[in-house]
Design a protein around this motif. Structure first.
Motif, PDB file in Angstrom:
ATOM      1  N   PHE A  56       4.624  -6.891  -7.937  1.00  0.00           N
ATOM      2  CA  PHE A  56       3.564  -6.799  -6.924  1.00  0.00           C
ATOM      3  C   PHE A  56       4.079  -6.238  -5.602  1.00  0.00           C
ATOM      4  CE2 PHE A  56       1.089  -9.921  -9.542  1.00  0.00           C
ATOM      5  CZ  PHE A  56      -0.012  -9.095  -9.713  1.00  0.00           C
ATOM      6  N   ARG A  57       5.385  -6.414  -5.324  1.00  0.00           N
ATOM      7  CA  ARG A  57       5.927  -5.795  -4.111  1.00  0.00           C
ATOM      8  C   ARG A  57       5.909  -4.281  -4.225  1.00  0.00           C
ATOM      9  NH1 ARG A  57       9.683 -10.042  -3.994  1.00  0.00           N
ATOM     10  NH2 ARG A  57      11.251  -8.787  -5.114  1.00  0.00           N
ATOM     11  N   ARG A  58       6.186  -3.780  -5.424  1.00  0.00           N
ATOM     12  CA  ARG A  58       6.205  -2.341  -5.632  1.00  0.00           C
ATOM     13  C   ARG A  58       4.804  -1.780  -5.866  1.00  0.00           C
ATOM     14  NH1 ARG A  58       9.761  -1.020  -3.024  1.00  0.00           N
ATOM     15  NH2 ARG A  58       9.542   1.059  -3.911  1.00  0.00           N
ATOM     16  N   ASP A  93      -1.438  -3.922  -6.818  1.00  0.00           N
ATOM     17  CA  ASP A  93      -2.474  -4.305  -7.774  1.00  0.00           C
ATOM     18  C   ASP A  93      -2.439  -3.358  -8.970  1.00  0.00           C
ATOM     19  OD1 ASP A  93      -4.050  -1.954  -7.172  1.00  0.00           O
ATOM     20  OD2 ASP A  93      -4.827  -2.993  -5.409  1.00  0.00           O
ATOM     21  N   LYS A  94      -3.277  -3.647  -9.956  1.00  0.00           N
ATOM     22  CA  LYS A  94      -3.261  -2.889 -11.203  1.00  0.00           C
ATOM     23  C   LYS A  94      -3.627  -1.432 -10.975  1.00  0.00           C
ATOM     24  CE  LYS A  94      -4.880  -3.391 -15.979  1.00  0.00           C
ATOM     25  NZ  LYS A  94      -5.717  -4.224 -16.892  1.00  0.00           N
ATOM     26  N   LYS A  95      -4.548  -1.168 -10.059  1.00  0.00           N
ATOM     27  CA  LYS A  95      -4.953   0.207  -9.805  1.00  0.00           C
ATOM     28  C   LYS A  95      -3.789   1.041  -9.279  1.00  0.00           C
ATOM     29  CE  LYS A  95      -9.912  -0.341  -8.934  1.00  0.00           C
ATOM     30  NZ  LYS A  95     -11.003  -0.054  -7.974  1.00  0.00           N
ATOM     31  N   VAL A  96      -3.021   0.453  -8.376  1.00  0.00           N
ATOM     32  CA  VAL A  96      -1.877   1.173  -7.809  1.00  0.00           C
ATOM     33  C   VAL A  96      -0.864   1.475  -8.904  1.00  0.00           C
ATOM     34  CG1 VAL A  96       0.046   1.036  -6.181  1.00  0.00           C
ATOM     35  CG2 VAL A  96      -2.211   0.189  -5.521  1.00  0.00           C
ATOM     36  N   LEU A 127      -1.415   1.760 -12.213  1.00  0.00           N
ATOM     37  CA  LEU A 127      -1.949   2.759 -13.134  1.00  0.00           C
ATOM     38  C   LEU A 127      -1.887   4.155 -12.539  1.00  0.00           C
ATOM     39  CD1 LEU A 127      -5.020   0.762 -14.464  1.00  0.00           C
ATOM     40  CD2 LEU A 127      -3.101   1.563 -15.856  1.00  0.00           C
ATOM     41  N   ARG A 128      -2.219   4.259 -11.273  1.00  0.00           N
ATOM     42  CA  ARG A 128      -2.168   5.575 -10.632  1.00  0.00           C
ATOM     43  C   ARG A 128      -0.733   6.085 -10.605  1.00  0.00           C
ATOM     44  NH1 ARG A 128      -4.373   4.300  -6.184  1.00  0.00           N
ATOM     45  NH2 ARG A 128      -6.505   4.777  -6.825  1.00  0.00           N
ATOM     46  N   ALA A 129       0.218   5.199 -10.341  1.00  0.00           N
ATOM     47  CA  ALA A 129       1.620   5.608 -10.302  1.00  0.00           C
ATOM     48  C   ALA A 129       2.104   6.058 -11.674  1.00  0.00           C
ATOM     49  CB  ALA A 129       2.488   4.462  -9.783  1.00  0.00           C
ATOM     50  N   VAL A 130       1.685   5.361 -12.732  1.00  0.00           N
ATOM     51  CA  VAL A 130       2.065   5.759 -14.090  1.00  0.00           C
ATOM     52  C   VAL A 130       1.498   7.143 -14.407  1.00  0.00           C
ATOM     53  CG1 VAL A 130       1.834   5.241 -16.548  1.00  0.00           C
ATOM     54  CG2 VAL A 130       2.273   3.393 -14.934  1.00  0.00           C
ATOM     55  N   LEU A 131       0.224   7.352 -14.104  1.00  0.00           N
ATOM     56  CA  LEU A 131      -0.394   8.649 -14.377  1.00  0.00           C
ATOM     57  C   LEU A 131       0.267   9.760 -13.582  1.00  0.00           C
ATOM     58  CD1 LEU A 131      -4.180   7.675 -14.478  1.00  0.00           C
ATOM     59  CD2 LEU A 131      -2.739   8.315 -16.409  1.00  0.00           C
ATOM     60  N   ASP A 132       0.549   9.489 -12.319  1.00  0.00           N
ATOM     61  CA  ASP A 132       1.182  10.505 -11.481  1.00  0.00           C
ATOM     62  C   ASP A 132       2.566  10.862 -12.013  1.00  0.00           C
ATOM     63  OD1 ASP A 132      -0.988  10.664  -9.842  1.00  0.00           O
ATOM     64  OD2 ASP A 132      -0.091   9.641  -8.136  1.00  0.00           O
TER      65      ASP A 132
END
Length: 204
Positions: free
Chosen positions: A52-54, A57-60, A62-67
């Motif tokens: 959670f520090r990195r 939330d789940k949206k952040v 998921l967006r990081a994985v996709l990016d």
């Protein structure tokens, strides 16, 4: 205190982020779009507080994985396409790379879709680099001249939407890439009777 401590902490944080992103892909692939964050943290070998520090939330996350996946798999295809002497062939390579990436991370994409997550800066860069590729094809006479940037975004969205209508393991999406590419050719293009509507991004 050693002067390299902040640098070491930054390196540790970067490694943790990388481990979390890789674990997220693995867990989503195995568990489906409803995979839980605590399982991702366990797979990454970090505590849930570190996750959670990195990624607050789940949206952040998921967006990081996709990016990350987009940067690894699709952006290099865009760079290669820009060097291709045939702009239409280059565009085909990019479309296929984007769809292949989406298929490879189908459950991540499904989770992002369910959560209303949009692609971040990497996705914007993708579309920004497609524009000169399309314009190059228009100047060469191999891409219809009335195509505008908003059309390209929507065409890619339509191609991605095909994935929700078929088994994730099938490759039938390639059929629609071919159909779209034929539609972009000026050879048998019908006049477009309506202007491209303004792009609206869903709230997220």
């Amino acid at each position: 205190m050693p002067t390299d401590t902040p640098k070491r902490m930054r390196a540790d944080a970067a490694r943790n982020s990388e481990k979390i992103l890789r674990a997220a892909r693995q867990v989503y692939a195995e568990r489906g779009p409803d995979a839980q964050l605590d399982e991702i943290a366990r797979r990454a070998g970090v505590g849930i507080a570190t996750l959670f520090r990195r990624f607050p939330d789940k949206k952040v996350l998921l967006r990081a994985v996709l990016d990350q996946r987009f940067a690894e798999q699709v952006i290099p295809a865009v760079d290669r396409a820009q060097q291709d002497a045939d702009p239409l062939r280059g565009l085909a390579v990019v479309m296929e790379a984007a769809l292949s990436s989406a298929v490879g991370d189908y459950n991540v994409l499904a989770a992002a879709r369910n959560a209303g997550v949009m692609m971040g800066e990497v996705g914007d860069r993708f579309f920004d680099t497609l524009v000169p590729l399309v314009e190059k094809g228009q100047r060469a006479g191999v891409i219809r001249g009335d195509l505008v940037p908003e059309d390209v975004r929507r065409i890619m969205a339509m191609l991605v939407s095909v994935l929700w209508t078929m088994d994730p393991g099938e490759s039938g999406w390639r059929r629609y890439v071919t159909l779209v590419l034929d539609g972009l050719s000026p050879a048998a293009a019908s006049p477009l009777t309506h202007p491209a509507p303004e792009m609206r991004r869903p709230e997220h």
